[in-house]
Design a protein around this motif. Structure first.
Motif, PDB file in Angstrom:
ATOM      1  N   ILE A  92       0.923  -1.044  -0.012  1.00 25.64           N
ATOM      2  CA  ILE A  92       0.013  -0.080  -0.033  1.00 25.64           C
ATOM      3  C   ILE A  92       1.113   1.188  -0.291  1.00 25.64           C
ATOM      4  CG2 ILE A  92      -1.642   1.343   1.662  1.00 25.64           C
ATOM      5  CD1 ILE A  92      -2.701  -1.329   1.944  1.00 25.64           C
ATOM      6  N   LEU A 133      -2.786  -1.278  -3.226  1.00 25.31           N
ATOM      7  CA  LEU A 133      -4.032  -0.035  -2.641  1.00 25.31           C
ATOM      8  C   LEU A 133      -3.214   1.259  -2.614  1.00 25.31           C
ATOM      9  CD1 LEU A 133      -6.411  -1.056  -0.383  1.00 25.31           C
ATOM     10  CD2 LEU A 133      -7.040  -0.768  -2.662  1.00 25.31           C
ATOM     11  N   ARG A 155      -8.784   1.965  -6.852  1.00 23.30           N
ATOM     12  CA  ARG A 155      -7.344   1.209  -5.758  1.00 23.30           C
ATOM     13  C   ARG A 155      -7.087   2.442  -4.725  1.00 23.30           C
ATOM     14  NH1 ARG A 155      -3.465   0.062  -7.847  1.00 23.30           N
ATOM     15  NH2 ARG A 155      -3.801   1.026  -9.795  1.00 23.30           N
ATOM     16  N   LEU A 357      -7.715  -0.988   5.621  1.00 19.13           N
ATOM     17  CA  LEU A 357      -7.266  -1.386   4.380  1.00 19.13           C
ATOM     18  C   LEU A 357      -6.234  -2.867   4.413  1.00 19.13           C
ATOM     19  CD1 LEU A 357      -6.849   2.371   2.796  1.00 19.13           C
ATOM     20  CD2 LEU A 357      -8.682   0.231   2.503  1.00 19.13           C
TER      21      LEU A 357
END
Length: 366
Positions: A92, A133, A155, A357
């Motif tokens: 991420i 993401l 995303r 997330l």
């Protein structure tokens, strides 16, 4: 988290502070800057590895595993705009803004800025294409990201920043203000932020002069870091006849910054663009009225608690600033609304949103 204050540093500090408590079932590995000679966390589910290569340096960009053993890591969170090279696990990336892609001249106009443009441009584009993401700190930044990478829409997630608890209402301490360079007995407007062109400090100075050239009992105080634009601003202040009333302060610590917010007639923050704009939240939390831009993330962050003006129009900025300074009832209303808005900007909620997330990516990778 280095020696100098930064908005990204505040984001990382919030994650470090809250995530281990929110997720005791996870083990967190923190890659620590060598300038930090004390542990970042004493939580039982945290281990720390000192990494000598800079977080935004060539080794990180090319192949981070050259600098640190990442074996056993299931998810990597890159919090500072660029996605490191050489990662084998899902990642991420927090992309705070995309100015290096859209307005690189606003970031660093020096010759070195041309190198930084390619460096950050590469790292941000990799983040947008290869991260599982992408998080960002405002809806305005999300819109800017999607203007560059529309295919990433599903995303890119907004996790709004917060404001630290030590930014709060405190009594004005004239002695403390004088000790850091604020002339005793003077009203002042405040500018806080690095010396990059996107902060629009030249426009702010011109606006202050338009508003108060004929009002001799109010000054402008600037707390700035980085950039070589200080001498140019000093020359501009001299040309505008304001050099005796414009004060460039040395770097200040957090208690001093809180005092500066507490004592200011207004924060002046007319940036051309911001990912979030931490001084906005900090000022509101300290009860300081805010005058800021009517574009980018500034209206979103202040949430109806500031006066807004076109950052390209010094006259409009001056008019808004003069309204706040000249109207005690308006200033009091902005203080009250700012305190309420700042109370909504919570770092624990920010960390919890990021944790959700992490769960999402890890569930997909299982």
């Amino acid at each position: 988290m280095g020696a100098r204050p930064s908005g990204i540093g505040e984001v990382v500090a919030a994650l470090v502070r809250h995530l281990p408590v929110l997720a005791p079932e996870y083990e967190f590995t923190l890659l620590r800057n060598p300038v930090r000679d004390q542990p970042l966390s004493d939580a039982a589910n945290v281990r720390e590895v000192v990494v000598r290569s800079p977080a935004n340096g060539p080794v990180t960009m090319l192949h981070l595993p050259l600098a640190v053993d990442l074996a056993g890591i299931d998810l990597f969170h890159a919090p500072a705009n660029i996605l490191p090279g050489g990662l084998k696990m899902p990642a991420i990336t927090t992309v705070h803004d995309v100015m290096w892609l859209t307005h690189p001249h606003w970031c660093n106009p020096s010759p070195w800025g041309r190198i930084e443009r390619h460096f950050y441009g590469h790292g941000i584009r990799r983040a947008l294409s290869a991260s599982a993401l992408v998080t960002t700190v405002s809806a305005a930044s999300r819109a800017a990201i999607l203007g560059i990478a529309p295919a990433a829409a599903d995303r890119v997630i907004v996790t709004p920043s917060g404001v630290a608890a030590d930014f709060r209402l405190v009594p004005r301490d004239a002695g403390a203000l004088a000790a850091i360079g604020v002339p005793a007995g003077r009203r002042y407007c405040l500018i806080v932020g690095q010396g990059a062109p996107y902060k629009n400090h030249e426009g702010a100075l011109r606006a202050f002069a338009l508003a108060f050239a004929a009002v001799p009992d109010i000054d402008l105080v600037l707390v700035r870091r980085r950039g070589d634009t200080g001498p140019a601003l000093e020359r501009l202040a001299r040309r505008l006849g304001m050099v005796e009333r414009v004060h460039f302060l040395r770097p200040v610590d957090r208690p001093a910054l809180v005092q500066l917010y507490a004592g200011a007639a207004a924060l002046l923050h007319p940036s051309f663009v911001e990912g979030f704009g931490n001084p906005l939240a900090e000022a509101m939390a300290c009860g300081c009225p805010v005058v800021t831009s009517d574009c980018s993330a500034m209206p979103e962050v202040t949430g109806g608690a500031a006066l807004l003006a076109d950052p390209c129009d010094p006259g409009a900025i001056a008019a808004a600033l003069k309204r706040v300074v000249d109207d005690p009832a308006l200033a009091a209303d902005l203080r009250a609304r700012g305190l309420a808005r700042a109370a909504e900007l919570d770092w624990r909620a920010f960390a919890a949103a990021n944790l959700s997330l992490y769960d999402r990516v890890l569930a997909g990778a299982a």
